[in-house]
Design a protein around this motif. Structure first.
Motif, PDB file in Angstrom:
ATOM      1  N   ALA A 215     -81.617  56.353  33.582  1.00 34.98           N
ATOM      2  CA  ALA A 215     -82.310  55.069  33.738  1.00 34.98           C
ATOM      3  C   ALA A 215     -82.849  54.579  32.401  1.00 34.98           C
ATOM      4  N   ASP A 216     -83.381  55.489  31.604  1.00 34.69           N
ATOM      5  CA  ASP A 216     -83.889  55.106  30.289  1.00 34.69           C
ATOM      6  C   ASP A 216     -82.744  54.643  29.380  1.00 34.69           C
ATOM      7  N   ALA A 217     -81.604  55.341  29.462  1.00 36.29           N
ATOM      8  CA  ALA A 217     -80.442  54.946  28.669  1.00 36.29           C
ATOM      9  C   ALA A 217     -79.951  53.558  29.085  1.00 36.29           C
ATOM     10  N   VAL A 218     -79.880  53.332  30.395  1.00 35.53           N
ATOM     11  CA  VAL A 218     -79.427  52.037  30.898  1.00 35.53           C
ATOM     12  C   VAL A 218     -80.409  50.940  30.512  1.00 35.53           C
ATOM     13  N   ARG A 219     -81.688  51.247  30.489  1.00 35.83           N
ATOM     14  CA  ARG A 219     -82.680  50.267  30.062  1.00 35.83           C
ATOM     15  C   ARG A 219     -82.428  49.828  28.618  1.00 35.83           C
ATOM     16  N   ARG A 220     -82.100  50.795  27.773  1.00 29.56           N
ATOM     17  CA  ARG A 220     -81.778  50.466  26.379  1.00 29.56           C
ATOM     18  C   ARG A 220     -80.566  49.549  26.306  1.00 29.56           C
ATOM     19  N   ILE A 221     -79.578  49.853  27.127  1.00 32.91           N
ATOM     20  CA  ILE A 221     -78.350  49.051  27.146  1.00 32.91           C
ATOM     21  C   ILE A 221     -78.641  47.631  27.620  1.00 32.91           C
ATOM     22  N   ARG A 222     -79.414  47.511  28.693  1.00 37.70           N
ATOM     23  CA  ARG A 222     -79.713  46.191  29.251  1.00 37.70           C
ATOM     24  C   ARG A 222     -80.559  45.351  28.295  1.00 37.70           C
ATOM     25  N   GLU A 223     -81.361  46.003  27.487  1.00 40.88           N
ATOM     26  CA  GLU A 223     -82.209  45.290  26.534  1.00 40.88           C
ATOM     27  C   GLU A 223     -81.468  44.935  25.254  1.00 40.88           C
ATOM     28  N   SER A 224     -80.239  45.439  25.099  1.00 38.46           N
ATOM     29  CA  SER A 224     -79.458  45.168  23.897  1.00 38.46           C
ATOM     30  C   SER A 224     -78.846  43.774  23.960  1.00 38.46           C
ATOM     31  N   GLU A 225     -78.239  43.366  22.856  1.00 34.95           N
ATOM     32  CA  GLU A 225     -77.593  42.058  22.787  1.00 34.95           C
ATOM     33  C   GLU A 225     -76.127  42.109  23.212  1.00 34.95           C
TER      34      GLU A 225
ATOM     35  N   ALA B 201     -66.922  50.292  23.354  1.00 34.32           N
ATOM     36  CA  ALA B 201     -67.308  51.697  23.456  1.00 34.32           C
ATOM     37  C   ALA B 201     -67.608  52.031  24.904  1.00 34.32           C
ATOM     38  N   ALA B 202     -67.259  53.247  25.296  1.00 37.63           N
ATOM     39  CA  ALA B 202     -67.550  53.709  26.653  1.00 37.63           C
ATOM     40  C   ALA B 202     -68.266  55.052  26.581  1.00 37.63           C
ATOM     41  N   SER B 203     -69.250  55.240  27.448  1.00 34.84           N
ATOM     42  CA  SER B 203     -69.962  56.510  27.524  1.00 34.84           C
ATOM     43  C   SER B 203     -69.733  57.155  28.881  1.00 34.84           C
ATOM     44  N   CYS B 204     -69.108  58.338  28.845  1.00 31.50           N
ATOM     45  CA  CYS B 204     -68.965  59.179  30.031  1.00 31.50           C
ATOM     46  C   CYS B 204     -69.729  60.477  29.800  1.00 31.50           C
ATOM     47  N   LEU B 205     -70.770  60.389  29.006  1.00 31.69           N
ATOM     48  CA  LEU B 205     -71.530  61.559  28.602  1.00 31.69           C
ATOM     49  C   LEU B 205     -72.404  62.095  29.734  1.00 31.69           C
ATOM     50  N   GLY B 206     -72.589  63.405  29.720  1.00 29.91           N
ATOM     51  CA  GLY B 206     -73.446  64.040  30.710  1.00 29.91           C
ATOM     52  C   GLY B 206     -74.678  64.617  30.060  1.00 29.91           C
ATOM     53  N   GLY B 207     -75.663  64.939  30.877  1.00 32.48           N
ATOM     54  CA  GLY B 207     -76.900  65.505  30.372  1.00 32.48           C
ATOM     55  C   GLY B 207     -76.834  67.013  30.268  1.00 32.48           C
ATOM     56  N   LYS B 208     -77.991  67.623  30.095  1.00 29.64           N
ATOM     57  CA  LYS B 208     -78.081  69.069  29.947  1.00 29.64           C
ATOM     58  C   LYS B 208     -78.858  69.659  31.120  1.00 29.64           C
ATOM     59  N   GLY B 209     -78.152  69.909  32.216  1.00 28.58           N
ATOM     60  CA  GLY B 209     -78.798  70.531  33.367  1.00 28.58           C
ATOM     61  C   GLY B 209     -79.736  69.600  34.097  1.00 28.58           C
ATOM     62  N   LEU B 210     -80.622  70.191  34.903  1.00 26.37           N
ATOM     63  CA  LEU B 210     -81.502  69.413  35.778  1.00 26.37           C
ATOM     64  C   LEU B 210     -82.935  69.316  35.264  1.00 26.37           C
ATOM     65  N   GLY B 211     -83.213  69.933  34.118  1.00 26.26           N
ATOM     66  CA  GLY B 211     -84.567  69.888  33.574  1.00 26.26           C
ATOM     67  C   GLY B 211     -84.852  68.587  32.858  1.00 26.26           C
ATOM     68  N   LYS B 212     -86.105  68.439  32.415  1.00 21.58           N
ATOM     69  CA  LYS B 212     -86.486  67.240  31.695  1.00 21.58           C
ATOM     70  C   LYS B 212     -85.718  67.146  30.387  1.00 21.58           C
ATOM     71  N   SER B 213     -85.188  65.955  30.104  1.00 23.23           N
ATOM     72  CA  SER B 213     -84.398  65.769  28.894  1.00 23.23           C
ATOM     73  C   SER B 213     -84.295  64.287  28.573  1.00 23.23           C
ATOM     74  N   SER B 214     -84.131  64.000  27.297  1.00 22.57           N
ATOM     75  CA  SER B 214     -83.883  62.623  26.863  1.00 22.57           C
ATOM     76  C   SER B 214     -82.554  62.530  26.126  1.00 22.57           C
ATOM     77  N   VAL B 215     -81.691  63.526  26.346  1.00 19.00           N
ATOM     78  CA  VAL B 215     -80.448  63.611  25.577  1.00 19.00           C
ATOM     79  C   VAL B 215     -79.537  62.413  25.824  1.00 19.00           C
ATOM     80  N   LEU B 216     -79.450  61.942  27.057  1.00 21.71           N
ATOM     81  CA  LEU B 216     -78.596  60.786  27.360  1.00 21.71           C
ATOM     82  C   LEU B 216     -79.111  59.531  26.663  1.00 21.71           C
ATOM     83  N   THR B 217     -80.419  59.368  26.678  1.00 20.12           N
ATOM     84  CA  THR B 217     -81.025  58.217  26.011  1.00 20.12           C
ATOM     85  C   THR B 217     -80.787  58.270  24.508  1.00 20.12           C
ATOM     86  N   GLU B 218     -80.952  59.437  23.930  1.00 16.93           N
ATOM     87  CA  GLU B 218     -80.750  59.593  22.487  1.00 16.93           C
ATOM     88  C   GLU B 218     -79.308  59.295  22.095  1.00 16.93           C
ATOM     89  N   MET B 219     -78.359  59.806  22.863  1.00 21.13           N
ATOM     90  CA  MET B 219     -76.944  59.563  22.550  1.00 21.13           C
ATOM     91  C   MET B 219     -76.607  58.082  22.708  1.00 21.13           C
TER      92      MET B 219
END
Length: 206
Positions: free
Chosen positions: A135-145, A68-86
């Motif tokens: 960074a939060d999304a990448v942290r989830r990825i790095r902590e995965s198996e 799987a590959a993620s080329c997903l983008g976020g929602k603007g410059l405000g605070k968001s966790s959308v990338l982490t959730e996806m």
């Protein structure tokens, strides 16, 4: 022949990943929100409508793929966790369907690695919220198996594929400022096919 599902395939980097994966002789599933706006056609390309924020749709789409590959983008410059959730939905689907390889397009700055005034403005002011989400999304990825590769490109530009760029496994390429989306796609597709840069977060620039 392998099979790759690309989330965010309708974006500028995603389209390059689709085209380059097909050119390399593999199968691609493009996961997009608006299939009617996705103009690419190929006998080894399947287009699936879905939203990566929908866990059920995301998990179902991952079944039967080698990576799987993620080329997903976020929602603007405000605070968001959308990338982490996806990303969490993608990882959940990978676990459910025994898919072990993930490729992720992040951004330089997620590790606060850009030096100088440029780094301060980028990481602490302009893109601080986007970078935090990545960074939060990448942290989830790095902590995965899973076997993962993260791309950290400097400023993305529209330009031709050059295959001539620098890679830094720590920090960013010295003095690097920009890189074309086509070359970011090239790095990840090549890493996937060659089984290289596993468990690596790579800074990319010319």
């Amino acid at each position: 022949m392998m099979k790759l599902i690309i989330f965010g395939a309708g974006g500028k980097t995603g389209r390059h990943m689709v085209a380059q994966t097909l050119a390399a002789g593999h199968e691609v599933t493009a996961f997009v929100r608006s299939p009617e706006a996705f103009s690419l056609e190929h006998e080894r390309l399947a287009v699936v409508k879905g939203n990566a924020l929908n866990k059920k749709e995301t998990e179902a789409a991952i079944k039967g793929h080698d990576a799987a590959a993620s080329c997903l983008g976020g929602k603007g410059l405000g605070k968001s966790s959308v990338l982490t959730e996806m990303t969490e939905n993608i990882l959940s689907g990978m676990k459910k369907h025994s898919v072990n390889r993930i490729l992720y397009v992040a951004s330089a700055g997620i590790h606060q690695e850009i030096p100088g005034i440029t780094g301060f403005l980028t990481q602490k002011v302009i893109l601080k919220n986007v970078l935090r989400d990545h960074a939060d999304a990448v942290r989830r990825i790095r902590e995965s198996e899973f076997d993962w590769t993260v791309a950290r490109p400097m400023q993305l530009i529209d330009g031709p594929l050059t295959k001539n760029y620098r890679i830094a496994q720590e920090g960013i390429p010295e003095g690097g400022r920009k890189i074309a989306r086509a070359d970011v796609a090239h790095f990840l597709v090549k890493a996937w096919i060659q089984k290289s840069f596993i468990h690596t977060s790579a800074g990319l620039a010319y």
